[in-house]
Scaffold this active site. Structure first.
Site, PDB file in Angstrom:
ATOM      1  N   LYS A   1      11.177 -16.958  48.253  1.00  0.00           N
ATOM      2  CA  LYS A   1      10.785 -18.377  48.313  1.00  0.00           C
ATOM      3  C   LYS A   1      11.439 -19.070  49.509  1.00  0.00           C
ATOM      4  O   LYS A   1      10.847 -19.968  50.095  1.00  0.00           O
ATOM      5  CB  LYS A   1      11.138 -19.093  47.011  1.00  0.00           C
ATOM      6  CG  LYS A   1      10.199 -18.738  45.874  1.00  0.00           C
ATOM      7  CD  LYS A   1      10.389 -19.655  44.687  1.00  0.00           C
ATOM      8  CE  LYS A   1       9.495 -19.254  43.532  1.00  0.00           C
ATOM      9  NZ  LYS A   1       9.776 -20.018  42.322  1.00  0.00           N
TER      10      LYS A   1
ATOM     11  N   LYS B   1       1.940  -8.893  44.515  1.00  0.00           N
ATOM     12  CA  LYS B   1       1.760  -9.476  43.185  1.00  0.00           C
ATOM     13  C   LYS B   1       0.706 -10.585  43.228  1.00  0.00           C
ATOM     14  O   LYS B   1       0.643 -11.325  44.209  1.00  0.00           O
ATOM     15  CB  LYS B   1       3.117 -10.060  42.765  1.00  0.00           C
ATOM     16  CG  LYS B   1       3.193 -10.591  41.363  1.00  0.00           C
ATOM     17  CD  LYS B   1       4.511 -11.311  41.133  1.00  0.00           C
ATOM     18  CE  LYS B   1       4.516 -12.687  41.783  1.00  0.00           C
ATOM     19  NZ  LYS B   1       5.546 -13.601  41.278  1.00  0.00           N
TER      20      LYS B   1
ATOM     21  N   LYS C   1       0.005 -17.550  42.073  1.00  0.00           N
ATOM     22  CA  LYS C   1      -0.745 -18.800  42.174  1.00  0.00           C
ATOM     23  C   LYS C   1      -0.478 -19.488  43.510  1.00  0.00           C
ATOM     24  O   LYS C   1      -1.211 -20.382  43.905  1.00  0.00           O
ATOM     25  CB  LYS C   1      -0.442 -19.726  40.994  1.00  0.00           C
ATOM     26  CG  LYS C   1       1.017 -19.975  40.713  1.00  0.00           C
ATOM     27  CD  LYS C   1       1.209 -20.633  39.326  1.00  0.00           C
ATOM     28  CE  LYS C   1       2.648 -20.565  38.870  1.00  0.00           C
ATOM     29  NZ  LYS C   1       2.841 -20.762  37.455  1.00  0.00           N
TER      30      LYS C   1
END
Ligand code: TYM
Length: 337
Positions: free
Chosen positions: A117, A200, A203
């Site tokens: 992130k 993966k 969203k």
């Protein structure tokens, strides 16, 4: 003894940070529903976690309500399980502060998700992003949860939860239940992107064809599956290393039909990829249609959703307060009562 076992607590949460994908559903939410009969379940909409990356406030508010409705539409029964919004229970932040004092920066900076992130949001690497796992630890430990159903990507955070629970217990005496992760054994624990099966399904993927959301309509779902990246072979066979795209589609088919992977393979023996992709798309679209309709019905009844949130946060706060008082006593805070 048997009664005690049956009353074991289970906790999990999902972030209201945009559309919920079938990855979230297969890896987590579907299991929340299944485990309802066996455990005392507590499920949260993790809005405190969501703000560790920038959110549009109006969208966050809307997504929170939508996720609450989705939980119920998927089959979480607010009469059986405690369903609440994380920011409605202040104890989550309060316990995080205490646990921060037994956590080392190195433990947090080496977390895979923090590194990912931080790279993705290089302009906003904030303290909350780094402390994200400690807030998760608090979520779990506050409810003395024995089991935490999550997808594979949360495994490292669950290990930290166990480490911190043990560390606190060793330092201050038995306080927390040390939880076990509940992660699916098959590839449903890590549903992959339809556009790049080495990644993966997420969203936050910038390519909307990479994921299917719980609110996509039938045409969109079928279109996305038709475009799914596969391989140049033509046999529908489960072999994650060799055939990641096809194996991912088989996993999704298996998750939505309940058929075993071997049975799923048999359904497509001698058939081409085109037929297979269409069949997967149809199975998913047909399974999601009633969930979407029920979610829409619930969203039209805001009073009901608000009453669920209120009752849920009251029950959660009561349980959380019990653990927090114990923690405050153990660390030596002078009682204010
Ligand atoms: P979130 O919102 O990112 O994901 C929610 C759940 O979905 C699982 N998941 C997947 N499973 C299979 N395949 C995928 N492609 C996939 N993508 C996501 C995640 O593993 C997760 O179980 N930090 C948590 C939310 C949270 C939480 C907690 C979880 C906050 N506090 C306490 C457990 C306990 C998260 O990232 O959720």
């Amino acid at each position: 003894m048997e009664n005690q076992e049956r009353a074991q607590k289970l906790f999990s949460a999902v972030q209201p940070s945009g559309a919920i994908t079938i990855g979230n559903y297969i890896g987590a939410i579907r299991n929340f529903v299944k485990l309802q009969g066996e455990y005392d379940c507590i499920y949260a909409v993790a809005d405190l976690h969501a703000i560790t990356v920038r959110q549009d406030p109006a969208a966050l508010r809307r997504n929170t309500l939508e996720l609450m409705a989705l939980f119920i539409a998927c089959g979480i029964d607010p009469e059986k399980s405690v369903l609440f919004v994380q920011s409605h229970v202040p104890a989550h932040c309060e316990l995080t502060w205490v646990l921060n004092t037994i956590t080392y920066p190195g433990e947090l900076s080496r977390m895979t998700q923090f590194k990912d992130k931080s790279a993705r949001h290089a302009d906003n690497v904030n303290m909350g992003l780094m402390d994200y796992p400690v807030l998760m630890v608090s979520d779990i430990l506050l409810y003395q949860a024995a089991l935490v159903p999550v997808g594979e990507d949360q495994k490292q955070h669950l290990e930290l939860t166990r480490d911190l629970a043990i560390r606190f217990n060793n330092r201050y005496g038995a306080t927390f239940t040390v939880p076990e992760p509940y992660i699916l054994k098959d590839s449903g624990a890590r549903v992959m992107s339809l556009a790049d099966p080495s990644r993966k399904m997420s969203k936050s993927d910038e390519n909307p064809n990479a994921f299917v959301t719980m609110s996509d309509d039938k045409d969109t779902i079928i279109r996305k599956f038709k475009r799914a990246v596969t391989d140049s072979d033509s046999v529908v066979r489960y072999a994650p290393e060799e055939k990641p795209g096809i194996s991912n589609l088989l996993t999704i088919y298996h998750a939505f039909t309940g058929k075993s992977l071997a049975e799923s393979e048999r359904d497509f023996a001698g058939k081409g990829y085109g037929d297979f992709k269409l069949a997967v798309g149809e199975v998913v679209a047909d399974a999601l249609a009633p969930i979407r309709a029920e979610q829409a019905r619930l969203l039209a009844d805001k009073e009901y959703l608000r009453s669920v949130m209120k009752a849920g946060s009251e029950s959660a706060a009561r349980m959380a307060r019990r653990t927090l008082s114990k923690v405050y006593r153990k660390v030596g805070f002078y009682s204010g009562e």
